[in-house]
Design an enzyme around this catalytic site. Sequence first.
Site, PDB file in Angstrom:
ATOM      1  N   HIS A  38       0.836  -1.213   0.000  1.00  0.00           N
ATOM      2  CA  HIS A  38       0.000   0.000   0.000  1.00  0.00           C
ATOM      3  C   HIS A  38       0.863   1.252   0.000  1.00  0.00           C
ATOM      4  O   HIS A  38       0.910   1.956   0.991  1.00  0.00           O
ATOM      5  CB  HIS A  38      -0.915  -0.005   1.222  1.00  0.00           C
ATOM      6  N   GLY A  47      -6.726   4.272   4.374  1.00  0.00           N
ATOM      7  CA  GLY A  47      -7.801   5.064   4.970  1.00  0.00           C
ATOM      8  C   GLY A  47      -8.511   4.340   6.097  1.00  0.00           C
ATOM      9  O   GLY A  47      -8.899   4.944   7.103  1.00  0.00           O
ATOM     10  N   GLU A  52      -9.601   3.724  11.947  1.00  0.00           N
ATOM     11  CA  GLU A  52      -9.326   2.943  13.159  1.00  0.00           C
ATOM     12  C   GLU A  52      -8.625   3.802  14.207  1.00  0.00           C
ATOM     13  O   GLU A  52      -8.931   3.714  15.395  1.00  0.00           O
ATOM     14  CB  GLU A  52      -8.476   1.717  12.822  1.00  0.00           C
TER      15      GLU A  52
END
Length: 157
Positions: A38, A47, A52
Amino acid sequence: MRPEVFKMVDRVVAIDPGLETIHCEGLVPHESSIFEGHFPGHPIMPGVLLIEAMAQTTGWLVLARNRFDKMPFLATVKEAKLRTFVVPGQMLDLHSRILHEGSGFVVAQTKALIEGKPVCNAELVFRVLPWPEGRMKDVVLKVAERVEFPLADFADA
């Protein structure tokens, strides 16, 4: 911050005396397995992990409000907006404000900023339930010490 094990908050900076708002920090690590895919050559924080981090920030506030008597579980993410990329090495300022509490639910407005500029915001809804069986509460209390949560002020633990 250790996103690969979902420890997104490094420090509780402040909880207001009225237990309406909280400010936490999380340093996005320079190295983490989440960046391997990523994205290769252009690492950015997913995202979902920003959300979170905001959820964990709110969780600390809910725990303070109920003196660690019950545990908040994320139930709904409303109107999340991801405004820009977050890259390794950046410090997230995480803020949450309680909008409503009742009937076993808490609604909060949350935001993540970097150097005062918004990177993500959302309205989050939590279900607040008794602690699950087992040692989860003990684990959360140990994490509270690591993130400098003021346990003496807010926990009957």
